[in-house]
Design a protein around this motif. Structure first.
Motif, PDB file in Angstrom:
ATOM      1  N   ALA A 609       0.850  -1.202   0.000  1.00  0.00           N
ATOM      2  CA  ALA A 609       0.000   0.000   0.000  1.00  0.00           C
ATOM      3  C   ALA A 609       0.882   1.248   0.000  1.00  0.00           C
ATOM      4  N   LEU A 610       0.548   2.184  -0.883  1.00  0.00           N
ATOM      5  CA  LEU A 610       1.191   3.503  -0.906  1.00  0.00           C
ATOM      6  C   LEU A 610       0.227   4.486  -0.265  1.00  0.00           C
ATOM      7  N   ILE A 611       0.643   5.116   0.838  1.00  0.00           N
ATOM      8  CA  ILE A 611      -0.233   6.022   1.573  1.00  0.00           C
ATOM      9  C   ILE A 611       0.347   7.434   1.541  1.00  0.00           C
ATOM     10  N   PHE A 612      -0.441   8.385   1.055  1.00  0.00           N
ATOM     11  CA  PHE A 612      -0.048   9.791   1.075  1.00  0.00           C
ATOM     12  C   PHE A 612      -0.678  10.431   2.311  1.00  0.00           C
ATOM     13  N   ALA A 613       0.173  10.785   3.279  1.00  0.00           N
ATOM     14  CA  ALA A 613      -0.313  11.324   4.558  1.00  0.00           C
ATOM     15  C   ALA A 613      -0.573  12.819   4.443  1.00  0.00           C
ATOM     16  N   ASP A 614      -1.386  13.331   5.394  1.00  0.00           N
ATOM     17  CA  ASP A 614      -1.783  14.741   5.364  1.00  0.00           C
ATOM     18  C   ASP A 614      -1.158  15.512   6.531  1.00  0.00           C
ATOM     19  N   ASN A 615      -1.872  15.581   7.665  1.00  0.00           N
ATOM     20  CA  ASN A 615      -1.460  16.490   8.743  1.00  0.00           C
ATOM     21  C   ASN A 615      -0.553  15.837   9.783  1.00  0.00           C
ATOM     22  N   SER A 616       0.172  16.691  10.493  1.00  0.00           N
ATOM     23  CA  SER A 616       0.967  16.260  11.647  1.00  0.00           C
ATOM     24  C   SER A 616       0.042  15.933  12.812  1.00  0.00           C
ATOM     25  N   GLY A 617       0.644  15.523  13.914  1.00  0.00           N
ATOM     26  CA  GLY A 617      -0.085  15.370  15.170  1.00  0.00           C
ATOM     27  C   GLY A 617      -1.062  14.218  15.164  1.00  0.00           C
ATOM     28  N   ILE A 618      -2.304  14.491  15.571  1.00  0.00           N
ATOM     29  CA  ILE A 618      -3.325  13.450  15.731  1.00  0.00           C
ATOM     30  C   ILE A 618      -3.563  12.714  14.416  1.00  0.00           C
ATOM     31  N   ASP A 619      -3.527  13.416  13.302  1.00  0.00           N
ATOM     32  CA  ASP A 619      -3.796  12.798  12.001  1.00  0.00           C
ATOM     33  C   ASP A 619      -2.811  11.664  11.720  1.00  0.00           C
ATOM     34  N   ILE A 639       4.274   1.767   2.037  1.00  0.00           N
ATOM     35  CA  ILE A 639       5.130   2.925   1.722  1.00  0.00           C
ATOM     36  C   ILE A 639       4.374   4.156   2.212  1.00  0.00           C
ATOM     37  N   LEU A 640       4.922   4.843   3.194  1.00  0.00           N
ATOM     38  CA  LEU A 640       4.273   6.039   3.742  1.00  0.00           C
ATOM     39  C   LEU A 640       4.973   7.269   3.177  1.00  0.00           C
ATOM     40  N   ALA A 641       4.253   8.030   2.349  1.00  0.00           N
ATOM     41  CA  ALA A 641       4.840   9.173   1.634  1.00  0.00           C
ATOM     42  C   ALA A 641       4.388  10.484   2.266  1.00  0.00           C
ATOM     43  N   CYS A 642       5.347  11.302   2.673  1.00  0.00           N
ATOM     44  CA  CYS A 642       5.061  12.607   3.278  1.00  0.00           C
ATOM     45  C   CYS A 642       5.795  13.697   2.506  1.00  0.00           C
ATOM     46  N   ASN A 643       5.318  14.922   2.660  1.00  0.00           N
ATOM     47  CA  ASN A 643       5.905  16.071   1.964  1.00  0.00           C
ATOM     48  C   ASN A 643       7.404  16.196   2.214  1.00  0.00           C
ATOM     49  N   GLY A 708       5.778  -3.311  -6.131  1.00  0.00           N
ATOM     50  CA  GLY A 708       4.521  -3.757  -6.744  1.00  0.00           C
ATOM     51  C   GLY A 708       3.298  -3.239  -6.011  1.00  0.00           C
ATOM     52  N   ALA A 709       3.262  -1.941  -5.724  1.00  0.00           N
ATOM     53  CA  ALA A 709       2.127  -1.354  -4.989  1.00  0.00           C
ATOM     54  C   ALA A 709       0.819  -1.613  -5.732  1.00  0.00           C
ATOM     55  N   ASP A 710      -0.182  -2.103  -4.977  1.00  0.00           N
ATOM     56  CA  ASP A 710      -1.482  -2.406  -5.588  1.00  0.00           C
ATOM     57  C   ASP A 710      -2.641  -1.727  -4.848  1.00  0.00           C
ATOM     58  N   LEU A 711      -2.305  -0.812  -3.948  1.00  0.00           N
ATOM     59  CA  LEU A 711      -3.312   0.002  -3.260  1.00  0.00           C
ATOM     60  C   LEU A 711      -2.727   1.383  -3.018  1.00  0.00           C
ATOM     61  N   VAL A 712      -3.466   2.420  -3.376  1.00  0.00           N
ATOM     62  CA  VAL A 712      -3.043   3.801  -3.102  1.00  0.00           C
ATOM     63  C   VAL A 712      -4.085   4.437  -2.187  1.00  0.00           C
ATOM     64  N   VAL A 713      -3.627   4.979  -1.057  1.00  0.00           N
ATOM     65  CA  VAL A 713      -4.515   5.656  -0.115  1.00  0.00           C
ATOM     66  C   VAL A 713      -4.143   7.134  -0.100  1.00  0.00           C
ATOM     67  N   GLU A 732      -6.211  -0.471  -7.085  1.00  0.00           N
ATOM     68  CA  GLU A 732      -7.246  -0.035  -6.153  1.00  0.00           C
ATOM     69  C   GLU A 732      -6.816   1.267  -5.474  1.00  0.00           C
ATOM     70  N   SER A 733      -7.805   2.099  -5.142  1.00  0.00           N
ATOM     71  CA  SER A 733      -7.480   3.349  -4.462  1.00  0.00           C
ATOM     72  C   SER A 733      -8.538   3.676  -3.425  1.00  0.00           C
ATOM     73  N   LEU A 734      -8.089   4.379  -2.416  1.00  0.00           N
ATOM     74  CA  LEU A 734      -8.961   4.829  -1.334  1.00  0.00           C
ATOM     75  C   LEU A 734      -8.706   6.316  -1.161  1.00  0.00           C
ATOM     76  N   LYS A 735      -9.744   7.133  -1.398  1.00  0.00           N
ATOM     77  CA  LYS A 735      -9.626   8.585  -1.222  1.00  0.00           C
ATOM     78  C   LYS A 735     -10.567   8.981  -0.107  1.00  0.00           C
ATOM     79  N   LEU A 736     -10.038   9.560   0.951  1.00  0.00           N
ATOM     80  CA  LEU A 736     -10.895   9.894   2.081  1.00  0.00           C
ATOM     81  C   LEU A 736     -10.544  11.253   2.652  1.00  0.00           C
ATOM     82  N   ALA A 737     -11.581  11.974   3.056  1.00  0.00           N
ATOM     83  CA  ALA A 737     -11.389  13.324   3.586  1.00  0.00           C
ATOM     84  C   ALA A 737     -12.635  13.750   4.348  1.00  0.00           C
ATOM     85  N   VAL A 738     -12.441  14.725   5.227  1.00  0.00           N
ATOM     86  CA  VAL A 738     -13.557  15.388   5.899  1.00  0.00           C
ATOM     87  C   VAL A 738     -13.654  16.783   5.294  1.00  0.00           C
TER      88      VAL A 738
END
Length: 764
Positions: A609-619, A639-643, A708-713, A732-738
């Motif tokens: 899984a390739l995960i693009f993270a957003d905020n610091s702290g609690i997130d 794979i955790l990808a950050c700025n 061989g990433a097969d999921l992008v979050v 496959e992909s998962l897009k989630l937000a508030v």
């Protein structure tokens, strides 16, 4: 941009100060660190290029044993910047004087020069700058410059659409720019087929070009200035002078399948009509005649070489709508819509960029990626002749372009379904007038808060308030420019507004205004991590999956870039993870694919899984890491990808390394995954609150292929809603937000804190 008055030829920058309203040091920026020069001198405009090193502050994180989890130190970092300045030849002597007086550390003894003026002004340049002029081939420089802007500036090329508002339609960067046809319209016309970076050939041309329009126009109208001639043409009616198809065939033209408004003979009526023709009508007829001729010639060469993209450049274009309109019409007509006429935002700089690249070949500038610095660039201004020569923004101005060298090359995400058709942004504010008005006002109203945060981030700085005020003024001015010229930097989007703000903050040495906030929130969240994991582990499998997703969403609430959230966080220091969960919309969510996601989890684990993270702290700590931990337990690599660099309170790669190490000290699952390289922390190559999947760190792209990433979050409003909401992937992909903006929530059919949970599986 600054209006220029009469030029002087004194021996210092004083003469330049009197010539322009913008201070010269804001035009020729960072000259004291200039390392290499190039110049392109045409018949009326000079384009100067130089490379400099820029010192700016960066916030560095250093791990420590006690609270808070790490220290922040602001350090000086040196990066490379390219400066390009365009001005009228009238000012060349005054500009050279100013440069001479401010050159301190230049290492070069040579200036690369191209254009006809390289010969005319050779002695003056060598005398003033004491640099040897090394003349470069004009066509080679043009091609090198064209390749460079097409590869490095995402919204460089545009089509001109006469009846649209605005009239510019920007093209998404094509990952494969070759082959193409370049039609350079100077005094004459040169047509070049470009096949690779270094392989191109001159395939044709014409003596009927911009010089013809200028020369014949002067004879016909007694008007000597090019801009005035175009102004006349914009007010003319060519059908008073030209013979049209309906004039030849009468009503029978319809039986021939021809439009009666087509020009049958340019200037055809002037031989038989016993009347005087107006200057305006003659100028319009002449413009149509030459533009149609160039368009047909370009179309024939494009067809001959099986090319469907034609880029137009040269002083004949210079952003003039009336010229672009006639060329576009001609290309469309003669190719039946199969060949596209494209124009370039920075076509005036191509020669100077190419000359610079020729002189810098030992540094191999093409191995890097470059990004436009919005804080130091003028942007594309409307050059409408309808304004009249005296009012035109380009008349007597200094136009600026700055490009910053990025630390690592940027490439496409290999998992994009169709890279050429990928568009990162969900809403085009250039098109959507209502959304444009809302977001520009939104960013204006947020400015006070950003200024306050910037000052607070540097409590020990004596000039923080003064620099913050300069930032405010610069960004405010950019916003006002974008109200008038929404196309100034390409397609206007929420992403470009955010990126411009970050560029302006960096300009005044506020590299990370939220560094203290992130440091504090990371410390608080790390203390809560063991308890959150214990609670999750106590749940049954199905209940835990929903709790993990709700945790991800609740973490995403902690976004200081959202006005509705920052107001709560400012007023209630005890607002935490559980309070955020209670803010969330109850299921069914606004976009709700959770049932499909749960069903998928009952199947075999994903490989990686390739995960693009957003905020610091609690997130990142209480939302993302428990989710990562669950994937690891399922046997999925992550794979955790950050700025790479800071933006708002988004987590940076360097912060994620420290946070991961602290979590590993508390959790054996994360500890063993890091040790065994089943959990990999990488940087995205971005410093934006949004995400462009066509400009990602080359190392990240290589890792995605290798594992061989097969999921992008993709999580967060900036990355999954403002951008990538419609992104099509090969896995496959998962897009989630508030949704933390009331206006946007209402537009999407929801309310504040509505939830987007979008699980997508590519079609077979």
């Amino acid at each position: 941009m600054a209006e220029c008055g009469a030029s002087g030829s004194g021996s210092s920058g004083d003469s330049l100060d009197k010539s322009i309203t913008l201070p010269p040091d804001e035009i020729f920026r960072n000259l004291e660190n200039a390392k290499r020069f190039a110049i392109d001198i045409g018949g009326s405009l000079t384009k100067l290029a130089y490379y400099s090193t820029v010192q700016h502050k960066v916030a560095k994180d250093t791990e420590r044993e006690h609270e808070p989890p790490y220290e922040i130190s602001v350090q000086e970092e040196i990066t490379a910047r390219l400066h390009f300045i365009k001005f009228e030849n009238t000012y060349i002597e005054a500009c050279l004087d100013f440069i001479k007086d401010h050159l301190v550390n230049t290492e070069t003894k040579v200036i690369q020069a191209t254009g006809g003026g390289a010969y005319k002004f050779k002695d003056l340049i060598e005398e003033k700058l004491r640099l040897k002029v090394d003349k470069e081939d004009v066509m080679t420089c043009l091609i090198k410059g064209c390749n460079f802007v097409l590869k490095n500036i995402p919204h460089e090329a545009f089509v001109y659409q006469k009846d649209s508002d605005p009239e510019f339609r920007f093209q998404t960067n094509h990952p494969h720019i070759f082959p193409y046809l370049l039609v350079n319209i100077g005094s004459g016309v040169s047509i070049v087929k470009v096949e690779t970076e270094d392989r191109f050939e001159w395939v044709g041309g014409s003596s009927i070009g911009g010089g013809t329009f200028w020369g014949l126009g002067a004879l016909l109208t007694k008007t000597k200035k090019f801009d005035e001639l175009l102004h006349l043409a914009s007010r003319g009616q060519h059908s008073n002078v030209d013979m049209l198809v309906r004039d030849v065939y009468g009503g029978a033209h319809q039986t021939l399948g021809l439009s009666g408004n087509l020009i049958a003979s340019s200037f055809g009526k002037s031989a038989t009509a016993d009347q005087e023709f107006s200057k305006e009508d003659m100028a319009k007829s002449l413009l149509h005649m030459i533009s149609n001729d160039i368009g047909q010639l370009a179309c024939l060469h494009a067809r001959l070489h099986s090319l469907d993209r034609v880029y137009f450049g040269g002083f004949f274009i210079r952003g003039h709508p009336v010229t672009m309109r006639t060329i576009t019409y001609s290309i469309n007509f003669f190719s039946k819509g199969e060949v596209q006429a494209l124009f370039l935002r920075h076509e005036g700089y191509l020669g100077a960029i190419g000359a610079f690249l020729k002189g810098a070949e030992q540094d191999n500038p093409n191995q890097y990626s470059w990004g436009e610095n919005y804080a130091g660039s003028s942007g594309l201004m409307s050059a409408s002749p309808e304004l009249g020569p005296a009012q035109r923004a380009r008349s007597g101005t200094f136009d600026l372009l700055e490009m910053d060298r990025l630390e690592r090359p940027l490439v496409d995400l290999p998992l994009l379904l169709d890279p050429p058709s990928y568009v990162p942004d969900t809403v085009d504010l250039t098109d959507d007038a209502l959304a444009r008005k809302y977001w520009l006002t939104c960013f204006e109203e947020a400015l006070d808060g950003v200024v306050k945060r910037a000052v607070a981030s540097q409590p020990d700085s004596v000039d923080a308030a003064e620099r913050a005020e300069k930032f405010r003024q610069k960004y405010w001015n950019k916003l006002q420019t974008l109200r008038q010229q929404p196309f100034a930097y390409g397609t206007l989007t929420v992403r470009s507004l955010l990126d411009t703000r970050e560029h302006c903050l960096n300009e005044f040495n506020f590299p990370d205004p939220y560094s203290k906030v992130k440091q504090r929130e990371n410390g608080v969240a790390l203390r809560c991590f063991p308890g959150v994991v214990r609670s999750l582990d106590a749940l049954g499998w199905e209940e835990r999956q929903l709790a993990l997703v709700k945790g991800l969403l609740a973490g995403n609430v902690f976004d200081w870039g959202a006005k509705a959230v920052s107001a709560v966080l400012e007023s209630d220091p005890y607002f935490g993870f559980e309070e955020a969960k209670r803010k969330l919309q109850e299921r069914p969510w606004l976009v709700d694919s959770y049932s499909e996601w749960l069903q998928r989890l009952k199947g075999p684990p994903h490989k990686c899984a390739l995960i693009f993270a957003d905020n610091s702290g609690i997130d990142i700590i209480l939302g993302v890491f428990p989710f990562v931990r669950e994937l690891l337990l399922r046997g999925t690599e992550v794979i955790l990808a950050c700025n790479s660099g800071p933006a708002l309170n988004d987590v940076t790669h360097s912060e994620s390394l420290i946070v991961a190490e602290r979590i590993a000290g508390m959790d054996p699952v994360v500890h063993s995954a890091l040790q065994e390289e089943r959990l990999l922390l990488v940087q995205t190559g971005s410093s934006s609150p949004c995400l462009d999947l066509s400009r990602l760190d080359k190392g990240l792209a290589a890792l995605v292929r290798e594992r061989g990433a097969d999921l992008v979050v993709i999580e967060g409003m900036g990355r999954a809603v403002h951008t990538n909401y419609h992104a099509a992937l090969r896995c496959e992909s998962l897009k989630l937000a508030v949704i933390k903006n009331a206006w946007l929530a209402e537009r999407l059919g929801g309310r504040l804190f509505s939830v987007i949970f979008k699980y997508e599986v590519p079609a077979e």
